[in-house]
Design an enzyme around this catalytic site. Structure first.
Site, PDB file in Angstrom:
ATOM      1  N   ALA A 160       1.397  11.916  19.250  1.00  0.00           N
ATOM      2  CA  ALA A 160       1.907  11.719  20.806  1.00  0.00           C
ATOM      3  C   ALA A 160       1.567  13.046  21.542  1.00  0.00           C
ATOM      4  CB  ALA A 160       3.377  11.213  20.839  1.00  0.00           C
ATOM      5  N   ASP A 196       3.406   2.209  -4.182  1.00  0.00           N
ATOM      6  CA  ASP A 196       2.577   3.478  -3.931  1.00  0.00           C
ATOM      7  C   ASP A 196       3.512   4.510  -4.005  1.00  0.00           C
ATOM      8  OD1 ASP A 196       0.180   2.233  -3.869  1.00  0.00           O
ATOM      9  OD2 ASP A 196      -0.113   2.150  -1.669  1.00  0.00           O
ATOM     10  N   GLY A 197       4.698   4.418  -3.247  1.00  0.00           N
ATOM     11  CA  GLY A 197       5.358   5.780  -3.190  1.00  0.00           C
ATOM     12  C   GLY A 197       5.963   6.157  -4.373  1.00  0.00           C
ATOM     13  N   ALA A 252      -2.965   5.693   6.201  1.00  0.00           N
ATOM     14  CA  ALA A 252      -1.391   5.383   6.188  1.00  0.00           C
ATOM     15  C   ALA A 252      -1.180   6.154   7.510  1.00  0.00           C
ATOM     16  CB  ALA A 252      -0.850   6.128   5.104  1.00  0.00           C
ATOM     17  N   TYR A 253      -0.654   7.165   7.901  1.00  0.00           N
ATOM     18  CA  TYR A 253       0.180   7.617   8.981  1.00  0.00           C
ATOM     19  C   TYR A 253      -1.072   7.836   9.929  1.00  0.00           C
ATOM     20  CZ  TYR A 253       3.955  10.000  11.637  1.00  0.00           C
ATOM     21  OH  TYR A 253       4.956  10.319  12.619  1.00  0.00           O
ATOM     22  N   GLN A 258       8.088  12.953   1.696  1.00  0.00           N
ATOM     23  CA  GLN A 258       9.431  13.751   1.144  1.00  0.00           C
ATOM     24  C   GLN A 258       9.723  14.844   2.181  1.00  0.00           C
ATOM     25  OE1 GLN A 258      11.309  12.515  -1.278  1.00  0.00           O
ATOM     26  NE2 GLN A 258       9.742  10.749  -1.143  1.00  0.00           N
TER      27      GLN A 258
END
Length: 295
Positions: A202, A68-69, A179-180, A237
């Site tokens: 957070a 994927d990257g 994802a993230y 990136q």
């Protein structure tokens, strides 16, 4: 976006470290048999050389070989040149790869015959401090550089949503929301929902839930870094900039992935890779009512 009647040149983007010899040999033999040029498309941070360099604008198709990257890097090159991208997985299939390396010859045959369909993905355009926008296909992350927190402010159509101190914020497309964003407690956006999500990282106190906005919404993110600063990450990136304001907008139909008939959906892929898993009670119930194994 349509391919020409025949493939004349294919551009490659390759994983920097994974073993690719078998997949590359298959493509080289297929290209030689069908009189197709193979070139390597330059991408940032790419030092591995597998073919002569070539301009993506001269290619009919860009193939990402890795995961994927690697496919994300190829999509950025393909978007600039308005070329479709085929993701090849050297490992398990991910969210962006369409075919395993073992099946690459069949995939090339199907693409050359026109037996494929375009999967058009949106992006989020982010302009830092009034500069030219960059487009993220998965997500843009604002994150602290060191031990200190950053203060993030989010405005929606010129109205303040929230200000919080914490590690930063993730701005994700539907494609990138698994994802993230998901890891940070944000929602998964269904494909085609026509919006994107901002998820605080957070946050220290207060109440600042993830915010889903529509494609016509104007979003501004202000950044007050501590003495250690903050950085941007576009699709993983790192960018060497420290902006104070980001203006975010939707980019519809930004990039094109090559897909084949019977390709699994985003949600099916999440379940296959066990990113989304049913609750133990439901799984236990399935086990109780499953037909007995035949010995």
């Amino acid at each position: 976006m349509n391919l020409p009647s025949r493939l004349n040149r294919i551009g490659l983007v390759v994983h920097p470290h994974r073993p690719l010899d078998r997949a590359l040999k298959t493509m080289e033999e297929w290209a030689a048999t069908h009189d197709v040029d193979l070139v390597q498309v330059p991408v940032d941070g790419q030092e591995r050389s597998v073919a002569p360099p070539g301009d993506p604008a001269t290619c009919d198709l860009i193939i990402a070989v890795g995961g994927d990257g690697t496919t994300l890097a190829a999509l950025h090159a393909g978007a600039a040149a308005e070329k479709p991208v085929l993701g090849v997985a050297c490992g398990s299939l991910g969210a962006l790869t369409a075919v395993a390396a073992a099946n690459i010859e069949e995939a090339l045959r199907d693409v050359a015959a026109g037996n494929w369909r375009p999967q058009v993905l949106p992006g989020v355009a982010v302009a830092a401090d009034g500069g030219a926008p960059q487009v993220a296909i998965n997500d843009l992350v604002v994150v602290r550089k060191g031990a200190g927190q950053v203060v993030i402010g989010i405005e929606v159509d010129d109205e303040l949503y929230v200000r919080f101190a914490g590690d930063g914020v993730v701005i994700a497309t539907p494609q990138g929301s698994s994802a993230y964003t998901l890891a940070a407690g944000g929602p998964v956006l269904a494909p085609g929902c026509g919006g994107y999500v901002l998820t605080p990282l957070a946050p220290h106190g207060g109440c600042c839930p993830p915010l889903v906005v529509g494609q016509d919404t104007r979003v501004a993110v202000t950044i007050e870094p501590s003495h250690v600063g903050a950085r941007l990450e576009f699709d993983g990136q790192i960018e060497d900039v420290e902006p104070h304001r980001l203006d975010v907008s939707w980019r519809d139909e930004h990039v094109t992935l090559v897909q084949f008939g019977g390709a699994e959906s985003l949600l099916a892929g999440l379940r296959r890779r066990r990113i989304i898993i049913d609750s133990p009670r439901v799984l236990a119930r399935d086990d109780r009512f499953a037909p007995p194994a035949i010995e």
